[in-house]
Design a protein around this motif. Structure first.
Motif, PDB file in Angstrom:
ATOM      1  N   ASP A 259       3.207  -1.436  -4.918  1.00  0.00           N
ATOM      2  CA  ASP A 259       2.601  -1.581  -3.711  1.00  0.00           C
ATOM      3  C   ASP A 259       2.888  -0.575  -2.650  1.00  0.00           C
ATOM      4  O   ASP A 259       3.982   0.192  -2.648  1.00  0.00           O
ATOM      5  N   ASN A 260       2.150  -0.390  -1.629  1.00  0.00           N
ATOM      6  CA  ASN A 260       2.466   0.711  -0.627  1.00  0.00           C
ATOM      7  C   ASN A 260       3.739   0.251   0.224  1.00  0.00           C
ATOM      8  O   ASN A 260       4.173  -0.758   0.478  1.00  0.00           O
ATOM      9  N   THR A 261       4.421   1.445   0.461  1.00  0.00           N
ATOM     10  CA  THR A 261       5.703   1.159   1.108  1.00  0.00           C
ATOM     11  C   THR A 261       5.722   0.568   2.701  1.00  0.00           C
ATOM     12  O   THR A 261       6.372  -0.115   2.814  1.00  0.00           O
TER      13      THR A 261
END
Length: 381
Positions: free
Chosen positions: A338-340
């Motif tokens: 997933d996106n940071t």
């Protein structure tokens, strides 16, 4: 805590613990600094936020704790104080080192690729070989035994300050603005020289530089309770301390960001006088931020509230719980694609919620759990 007074002290303690929570969530993502669980991506912005918080969050917490210990010493004799501190600080440290700290090291080793189950790991934990070479440590709980020792050492200081002759002389001395400054200048000298010779160990026994730094915040906390005029002066001069803190953190960061700090410029930095000046400036910066917090806290946060009363009880169990919760949840989160930014927000919200719910549902209403987390027993009826 005395009625209708010092609510800002409670607020500052809550704020310091919340900063610690954010700091440890940030550690999953910060650049350069190593930690138990790390994401594949990193953030220099979070690293700088952590650098700023780390300059004063623990000093503020130690000073507030020293202030509170002085209040307790006024209400208790020395034996009662020792017993209260031992029950509240040492017993939870021992219990939760074995129950809450061990899982942190287990999940760290798992992420490093060590293949063993928890029982196999726990056998290595019980070998008592000090982390990171071994698997035994008290990790974030280091603050508690340190505070216990400083509290016990501060008993004779509190007794000395209660002597009439001493009290009178110091009342005269502290009757001027900035009268606390010469004491702070003396307090920074030991750490300025010990910091280059003793590494941070968090093991209590060999951590001489950190002792020389933190213990004076506890002592000054005791002093501030005994002489309220000091806090009144800090409140009046809060903008001055804020200006000093702001200028110093900018100056320190200009040196850091351009590679101009002594540690970057010279291999033999320990022989350079600039090194000790730089360490002293960082120390003064910590005091300036602590005084800024006290000044603005006393001015704007000295208000009673139901939320404050709840948080004031919750912060200690929250502190004991928080890092274990972060490490366990982060272990699974960092392995997702997933996106940071999403991971970061998720960790902040979920870890905070889990800590609060564990406290509210299982610790707060249960006297056995309250004892294990160093809280007062609920009086029935």
């Amino acid at each position: 805590m005395e009625k209708n007074r010092y609510y800002y002290i409670d607020f500052l303690r809550v704020i310091a613990i919340l900063m610690m929570f954010v700091f440890h969530v940030n550690m999953v993502f910060v650049a350069e600094n190593d930690w138990h669980i790390k994401d594949v991506s990193s953030s220099n912005v979070l690293m700088e936020l952590n650098y700023w918080m780390s300059s004063f969050r623990m000093p503020l917490l130690f000073l507030v704790s020293g202030f509170v210990s002085a209040i307790l010493l006024k209400k208790m004799n020395q034996r009662q104080f020792f017993q209260q501190r031992f029950k509240r600080l040492i017993i939870p440290t021992v219990i939760w080192t074995f129950l809450l700290v061990a899982p942190q090291i287990y999940f760290e080793r798992k992420l490093q690729g060590v293949d063993f189950n928890y029982l196999e790991f726990y056998r290595t934990f019980l070998k008592f070989e000090w982390y990171p070479k071994g698997n035994f440590h008290w990790l974030h709980l280091w603050f508690i035994p340190y505070l216990f020792c400083y509290n016990i050492i501060s008993i004779p200081l509190a007794s000395y300050l209660d002597k009439k002759s001493v009290k009178h002389r110091l009342e005269v001395f502290f009757n001027k603005d900035y009268s606390i400054v010469p004491i702070i200048i003396l307090a920074i000298i030991p750490y300025t020289f010990l910091a280059t010779r003793f590494q941070t160990t968090n093991d209590l026994i060999n951590d001489w530089a950190r002792h020389s730094f933190f213990i004076f915040f506890v002592f000054i906390g005791v002093l501030m309770y005994k002489f309220p005029i000091i806090l009144e002066q800090i409140e009046r001069k809060r903008l001055v301390y804020f200006r000093i803190a702001f200028i110093l953190i900018i100056f320190i960061n200009v040196l850091r960001w351009n590679g101009w700090s002594p540690f970057d410029l010279w291999d033999n930095w320990i022989t350079k006088p600039q090194t000790y000046i730089f360490i002293a400036i960082k120390n003064i910066n910590a005091w300036a931020w602590v005084f800024t917090s006290l000044g603005y806290g006393k001015k704007y946060l000295n208000k009673k509230s139901t939320l404050l009363a709840y948080c004031n009880q919750a912060v200690y169990p929250f502190y004991i719980l928080h890092q274990t919760i972060i490490v366990i949840i982060a272990y699974y989160v960092v392995q997702t694609p997933d996106n940071t930014a999403f991971k970061y927000v998720f960790l902040l919200l979920v870890c905070f919620s889990v800590c609060v719910l564990l406290y509210h549902l299982f610790i707060r209403p249960n006297n056995v759990m309250r004892f294990l987390f160093g809280m007062k027993k609920i009086k029935k009826g």
